[in-house]
Design a protein around this motif. Structure first.
Motif, PDB file in Angstrom:
ATOM      1  N   PHE A  70       1.000  -1.075   0.036  1.00 24.00           N
ATOM      2  CA  PHE A  70       0.038   0.037   0.105  1.00 24.00           C
ATOM      3  C   PHE A  70       0.939   1.304  -0.162  1.00 24.00           C
ATOM      4  CE2 PHE A  70      -2.149  -3.395   2.579  1.00 24.00           C
ATOM      5  CZ  PHE A  70      -3.069  -3.719   1.627  1.00 24.00           C
ATOM      6  N   LEU A  71       0.428   2.238  -0.616  1.00 25.12           N
ATOM      7  CA  LEU A  71       1.172   3.598  -0.924  1.00 25.12           C
ATOM      8  C   LEU A  71       0.233   4.738  -0.734  1.00 25.12           C
ATOM      9  CD1 LEU A  71       3.688   2.897  -3.700  1.00 25.12           C
ATOM     10  CD2 LEU A  71       4.128   3.038  -1.025  1.00 25.12           C
ATOM     11  N   SER A  72       0.589   6.069  -0.299  1.00 22.76           N
ATOM     12  CA  SER A  72      -0.182   7.243  -0.356  1.00 22.76           C
ATOM     13  C   SER A  72       0.667   8.026  -1.312  1.00 22.76           C
ATOM     14  CB  SER A  72      -0.348   7.751   0.979  1.00 22.76           C
ATOM     15  OG  SER A  72      -0.898   9.111   0.725  1.00 22.76           O
ATOM     16  N   PRO A  73       0.594   7.999  -2.477  1.00 27.33           N
ATOM     17  CA  PRO A  73       1.610   8.752  -3.550  1.00 27.33           C
ATOM     18  C   PRO A  73       1.747  10.190  -3.355  1.00 27.33           C
ATOM     19  CG  PRO A  73       0.287   6.912  -4.870  1.00 27.33           C
ATOM     20  CD  PRO A  73      -0.386   7.137  -3.154  1.00 27.33           C
ATOM     21  N   ILE A  74       0.711  10.990  -2.945  1.00 24.44           N
ATOM     22  CA  ILE A  74       0.747  12.153  -2.819  1.00 24.44           C
ATOM     23  C   ILE A  74       1.467  12.622  -1.822  1.00 24.44           C
ATOM     24  CG2 ILE A  74      -1.309  12.405  -1.398  1.00 24.44           C
ATOM     25  CD1 ILE A  74      -2.003  15.060  -3.086  1.00 24.44           C
ATOM     26  N   SER A  75       1.629  12.119  -0.638  1.00 26.89           N
ATOM     27  CA  SER A  75       2.500  12.181   0.408  1.00 26.89           C
ATOM     28  C   SER A  75       3.596  11.989   0.270  1.00 26.89           C
ATOM     29  CB  SER A  75       2.051  11.532   1.737  1.00 26.89           C
ATOM     30  OG  SER A  75       2.378  10.105   1.713  1.00 26.89           O
ATOM     31  N   VAL A  76       4.214  10.990  -0.595  1.00 20.80           N
ATOM     32  CA  VAL A  76       5.510  10.722  -1.106  1.00 20.80           C
ATOM     33  C   VAL A  76       6.079  11.891  -2.091  1.00 20.80           C
ATOM     34  CG1 VAL A  76       7.141   9.170  -2.152  1.00 20.80           C
ATOM     35  CG2 VAL A  76       5.133   8.297  -0.853  1.00 20.80           C
ATOM     36  N   SER A  77       5.099  12.332  -2.828  1.00 22.84           N
ATOM     37  CA  SER A  77       5.393  13.440  -3.757  1.00 22.84           C
ATOM     38  C   SER A  77       5.813  14.592  -2.995  1.00 22.84           C
ATOM     39  CB  SER A  77       4.528  13.693  -4.654  1.00 22.84           C
ATOM     40  OG  SER A  77       4.064  12.782  -5.688  1.00 22.84           O
ATOM     41  N   VAL A  78       5.219  14.987  -2.174  1.00 22.63           N
ATOM     42  CA  VAL A  78       5.403  16.380  -1.315  1.00 22.63           C
ATOM     43  C   VAL A  78       6.732  16.154  -0.633  1.00 22.63           C
ATOM     44  CG1 VAL A  78       4.423  17.510   0.694  1.00 22.63           C
ATOM     45  CG2 VAL A  78       3.014  16.914  -1.018  1.00 22.63           C
ATOM     46  N   ALA A  79       6.858  14.939   0.048  1.00 22.52           N
ATOM     47  CA  ALA A  79       8.287  14.698   0.620  1.00 22.52           C
ATOM     48  C   ALA A  79       9.389  15.088  -0.287  1.00 22.52           C
ATOM     49  CB  ALA A  79       8.363  13.546   1.230  1.00 22.52           C
ATOM     50  N   ARG A 383      -9.119   7.912  -5.331  1.00 19.57           N
ATOM     51  CA  ARG A 383      -8.721   8.947  -6.187  1.00 19.57           C
ATOM     52  C   ARG A 383      -9.799  10.079  -5.805  1.00 19.57           C
ATOM     53  NH1 ARG A 383     -10.822  10.292 -11.578  1.00 19.57           N
ATOM     54  NH2 ARG A 383      -9.266  11.269 -12.914  1.00 19.57           N
ATOM     55  N   ASP A 384      -9.212  11.166  -5.925  1.00 26.22           N
ATOM     56  CA  ASP A 384      -9.950  12.515  -5.681  1.00 26.22           C
ATOM     57  C   ASP A 384     -10.435  13.088  -7.057  1.00 26.22           C
ATOM     58  OD1 ASP A 384     -10.899  14.789  -4.439  1.00 26.22           O
ATOM     59  OD2 ASP A 384      -9.084  15.907  -5.610  1.00 26.22           O
ATOM     60  N   GLU A 385     -11.842  12.884  -7.346  1.00 26.79           N
ATOM     61  CA  GLU A 385     -12.435  13.050  -8.589  1.00 26.79           C
ATOM     62  C   GLU A 385     -12.209  14.672  -9.121  1.00 26.79           C
ATOM     63  OE1 GLU A 385     -13.557  10.549 -10.818  1.00 26.79           O
ATOM     64  OE2 GLU A 385     -12.442   9.424  -9.066  1.00 26.79           O
ATOM     65  N   THR A 386     -11.988  15.588  -8.248  1.00 31.94           N
ATOM     66  CA  THR A 386     -12.023  17.014  -8.669  1.00 31.94           C
ATOM     67  C   THR A 386     -10.704  17.035  -9.334  1.00 31.94           C
ATOM     68  OG1 THR A 386     -13.329  17.463  -6.749  1.00 31.94           O
ATOM     69  CG2 THR A 386     -12.065  19.290  -7.686  1.00 31.94           C
ATOM     70  N   SER A 387      -9.761  16.681  -8.665  1.00 30.48           N
ATOM     71  CA  SER A 387      -8.325  17.094  -9.147  1.00 30.48           C
ATOM     72  C   SER A 387      -7.765  15.919 -10.033  1.00 30.48           C
ATOM     73  CB  SER A 387      -7.267  17.373  -8.206  1.00 30.48           C
ATOM     74  OG  SER A 387      -7.195  16.065  -7.272  1.00 30.48           O
ATOM     75  N   GLY A 388      -8.425  14.479  -9.878  1.00 27.52           N
ATOM     76  CA  GLY A 388      -7.609  13.378 -10.518  1.00 27.52           C
ATOM     77  C   GLY A 388      -6.591  12.657  -9.492  1.00 27.52           C
ATOM     78  N   ALA A 389      -6.252  13.558  -8.232  1.00 28.81           N
ATOM     79  CA  ALA A 389      -5.065  13.201  -7.927  1.00 28.81           C
ATOM     80  C   ALA A 389      -5.204  11.653  -7.059  1.00 28.81           C
ATOM     81  CB  ALA A 389      -4.739  14.009  -6.515  1.00 28.81           C
ATOM     82  N   LEU A 390      -4.263  10.846  -6.963  1.00 28.20           N
ATOM     83  CA  LEU A 390      -4.309   9.479  -6.545  1.00 28.20           C
ATOM     84  C   LEU A 390      -3.911   9.755  -5.062  1.00 28.20           C
ATOM     85  CD1 LEU A 390      -4.244   6.120  -6.852  1.00 28.20           C
ATOM     86  CD2 LEU A 390      -1.819   6.462  -7.377  1.00 28.20           C
ATOM     87  N   LEU A 391      -5.025   9.119  -4.179  1.00 28.64           N
ATOM     88  CA  LEU A 391      -4.633   9.435  -2.603  1.00 28.64           C
ATOM     89  C   LEU A 391      -3.923   8.237  -2.034  1.00 28.64           C
ATOM     90  CD1 LEU A 391      -7.988  11.295  -1.862  1.00 28.64           C
ATOM     91  CD2 LEU A 391      -5.736  12.302  -2.793  1.00 28.64           C
ATOM     92  N   PHE A 392      -4.175   7.244  -2.704  1.00 31.62           N
ATOM     93  CA  PHE A 392      -4.161   5.804  -1.918  1.00 31.62           C
ATOM     94  C   PHE A 392      -4.258   4.641  -3.109  1.00 31.62           C
ATOM     95  CE2 PHE A 392      -4.065   2.625   1.360  1.00 31.62           C
ATOM     96  CZ  PHE A 392      -3.655   3.232   2.361  1.00 31.62           C
ATOM     97  N   ILE A 393      -3.262   3.801  -2.870  1.00 34.27           N
ATOM     98  CA  ILE A 393      -3.265   2.608  -3.834  1.00 34.27           C
ATOM     99  C   ILE A 393      -2.618   1.572  -3.127  1.00 34.27           C
ATOM    100  CG2 ILE A 393      -0.737   3.192  -4.856  1.00 34.27           C
ATOM    101  CD1 ILE A 393      -1.909   2.203  -7.552  1.00 34.27           C
ATOM    102  N   GLY A 394      -3.572   0.263  -3.602  1.00 35.74           N
ATOM    103  CA  GLY A 394      -2.886  -0.806  -2.710  1.00 35.74           C
ATOM    104  C   GLY A 394      -3.351  -2.148  -3.600  1.00 35.74           C
TER     105      GLY A 394
END
Length: 404
Positions: A70-79, A383-394
């Protein structure tokens, strides 16, 4: 872009519904390839962070081919984006390419990412994150770097003393930032001879748009190469989803709506298999955006495992798989310190829960004939539908092995 061929499941029949008409000819297909799906800075940033996330997920899945991950890509992107603020122009270019920012042409990139992060962390979406850079005391960080990161992202990089106290301090901070949901991110002290460490953590507990009537019902979950395991399932008849099947990927896909414009995509292989590499290779921001516009509404008898999980890993060994081998050999973080600053770890931990609650009841009437039972290994993404951002994947291969 992969154009999927879908089957809408209605009653006992499966009827084809193509995302792209075969009768349109090569010229029409070529024209469709150039349709711009992401037109605003927020959606372009959402696509970039998502594509980085899919690449990172593939790298992790390749190293752990038959386990839950499992990953939260947006948090890794910010780091890693915060880390890029301390690099030379060369280092920044290398990191931006891995983060997929080289396609954005956004002079306000950091502000765009900051705004995107704020939008996906609004309380109703169910996501909380904790991202910070930690620095060895010996490298004597430049005040300009510290101030820039704090001004842009609201979190001051923290200098460490070394040893067990640092473990306690980092774990306490992460726990506070995630409402106590992500515990014990670190289990051992950070390496003292490495000057820079990144920490990213995320917790997700979104609410369904439509509630489940039954939860905790123990059902068999098929495990590849092993006996079935008994796991708690959420169940509901006449559940509204968007649905289709991809004959090329040999899977059925369901999009389940959550509150505040968040949705879960479930990719369920036709066979019981933990080898989901074909599915993993297909995932891009463009493909998933196309799915959201192509899947068709259906009422189903839905059975979904009740997930409670946590997962942690050091992502540093994966960065070379994302084209950063040269950067890792010479991180060139000259804006952080006058002394050489080596990246020592990219610690990441996530936690997630699903619950049956929702803000509306399913429609009444006779139970839906069509069943969608997630009772074997599957992939999912939030997925956040407004922005299309991937919040979580597993990837779930055995829910019995999940812990929180």
């Amino acid at each position: 872009m992969k154009r999927a061929t879908f089957l809408l499941v209605c009653g006992v029949a499966l009827s084809f519904c193509r995302a792209q008409s075969d009768s349109g000819g090569e010229e029409a297909g070529a024209e469709e390839e150039h349709v711009e799906l992401f037109t605003t800075p927020a959606t372009k940033m959402g696509a970039a962070t998502s594509d980085f996330g899919y690449n990172l997920f593939r790298a992790l899945a390749g190293r752990e081919p038959s386990t839950n991950i499992f990953l939260s890509p947006i948090s890794v992107s910010v780091a890693l984006t915060q880390l890029s603020m301390g690099g030379s122009e060369r280092a920044e270019r290398q990191l931006f390419r891995a983060l997929r920012y080289h396609t954005l042409q956004d002079p306000q990139l950091h502000s765009t990412l900051k705004d995107l992060l704020a939008s996906v962390r609004t309380p109703g979406k169910g996501l909380s994150t904790a991202v910070r850079i930690y620095l060895s005391r010996r490298i004597r960080p430049k005040q300009e770097f510290l101030a820039l990161v704090e001004q842009q992202y609201g979190v001051l990089p923290k200098s460490l003393l070394g040893g067990p106290k640092d473990v306690s301090e980092i774990n306490t901070w992460v726990s506070q930032e995630t409402g106590g949901k992500v515990q014990r991110l670190l289990t051992k002290p950070l390496l003292r001879n490495a000057g820079v460490h990144t920490v990213s953590a995320a917790y997700f507990k979104g609410k369904w748009a439509t509630r489940f009537g039954q939860s905790g019902v123990m059902e068999n979950f098929q495990v590849d190469g092993a006996a079935p395991v008994r796991v708690p399932m959420m169940q509901q008849d006449n559940y509204p989803v968007k649905m289709g099947a991809d004959s090329d990927l040999s899977c059925t896909i369901a999009q389940i709506q959550m509150q505040d414009d968040v949705s879960m995509f479930v990719f369920l292989p036709d066979a019981v298999t933990s080898n989901t590499s074909l599915l993993e290779e297909s995932l891009t921001a463009e493909f998933v955006q196309d799915l959201s516009m192509t899947l068709l509404p259906a009422q189903v008898s839905l059975s979904l495992p009740a997930l409670r999980l946590s997962y942690s890993t050091d992502l540093l060994p994966l960065l070379g798989d994302l084209g950063l081998s040269d950067w890792l050999a010479d991180t060139d973080l000259e804006k952080i310190s006058t002394l050489a600053a080596k990246l020592g770890s990219v610690n990441h931990k996530v936690a997630m829960e699903t619950a049956p609650e929702g803000n509306q009841y399913p429609s009444g009437g006779a139970p839906a004939y069509l069943a969608y039972r997630v009772d074997r290994p599957f992939l999912f993404l939030i997925r956040d539908e407004t922005s299309g951002a991937l919040l979580f994947i597993g990837r779930v291969v055995n829910p019995k092995a999940l812990t929180i």
